[in-house]
Design a protein around this motif. Structure first.
Motif, short mmCIF file in Angstrom:
data_model
loop_
_atom_site.label_atom_id
_atom_site.label_comp_id
_atom_site.label_asym_id
_atom_site.label_seq_id
_atom_site.Cartn_x
_atom_site.Cartn_y
_atom_site.Cartn_z
N LYS A 1 0.83 -1.20 0.00
CA LYS A 1 0.00 0.00 0.00
C LYS A 1 0.87 1.26 0.00
O LYS A 1 0.56 2.23 -0.68
CB LYS A 1 -0.93 0.01 1.22
N LYS B 1 0.97 4.15 -2.83
CA LYS B 1 0.76 5.56 -2.48
C LYS B 1 1.92 6.40 -3.01
O LYS B 1 1.71 7.50 -3.54
CB LYS B 1 0.65 5.70 -0.96
N LYS C 1 1.53 6.90 -6.73
CA LYS C 1 0.48 7.89 -7.01
C LYS C 1 0.99 9.31 -6.76
O LYS C 1 0.75 10.21 -7.58
CB LYS C 1 -0.75 7.63 -6.14
N GLN D 1 0.45 7.35 -11.86
CA GLN D 1 -0.72 7.32 -10.99
C GLN D 1 -1.58 6.08 -11.25
O GLN D 1 -2.08 5.45 -10.31
CB GLN D 1 -1.56 8.59 -11.20
N ALA D 2 -1.73 5.74 -12.52
CA ALA D 2 -2.49 4.54 -12.86
C ALA D 2 -1.80 3.29 -12.31
O ALA D 2 -2.46 2.39 -11.78
CB ALA D 2 -2.65 4.43 -14.38
N SER E 1 -2.52 3.07 -8.70
CA SER E 1 -3.89 2.61 -8.46
C SER E 1 -4.01 1.10 -8.65
O SER E 1 -4.69 0.41 -7.88
CB SER E 1 -4.87 3.32 -9.41
N ASP F 1 -2.43 -0.59 -5.72
CA ASP F 1 -3.32 -0.46 -4.57
C ASP F 1 -4.42 -1.51 -4.62
O ASP F 1 -4.72 -2.17 -3.62
CB ASP F 1 -3.91 0.96 -4.55
N THR F 2 -5.00 -1.69 -5.79
CA THR F 2 -6.05 -2.68 -5.97
C THR F 2 -5.52 -4.09 -5.73
O THR F 2 -6.16 -4.91 -5.07
CB THR F 2 -6.66 -2.58 -7.38
#
Length: 73
Positions: A6, A10, A13, A39-40, A43, A46-47
């Protein structure tokens, strides 16, 4: 491990957002696009981290349930 994942997401991002903003300020479209891509990537990471945590929780619960079933007389 999930916390590390995580945090890495972050960081991606945040780095992407910084690159995007710098690209907009300097009128550098390639840097804007690079920032959006970072950023993608963040993400997606993160997912994936969320999915890994969910799968681990589910596996741990199933293991505990199975252990309880084998200890029942």
């Amino acid at each position: 491990m999930a916390i590390d994942d995580k945090a890495e997401a972050k960081g991606d991002k945040l780095k992407g957002k910084v690159d995007e903003v710098i690209g907009k300020v300097t009128d550098d479209e390639s840097r804007v696009l690079k920032g959006k891509a970072e950023q993608a990537e963040g993400s997606i990471k993160d997912t994936v981290a969320d999915a890994k945590a969910h799968l681990k929780d589910t596996a741990d619960k199933a293991h505990d349930d199975r252990r309880d079933d084998t200890n029942t007389p």
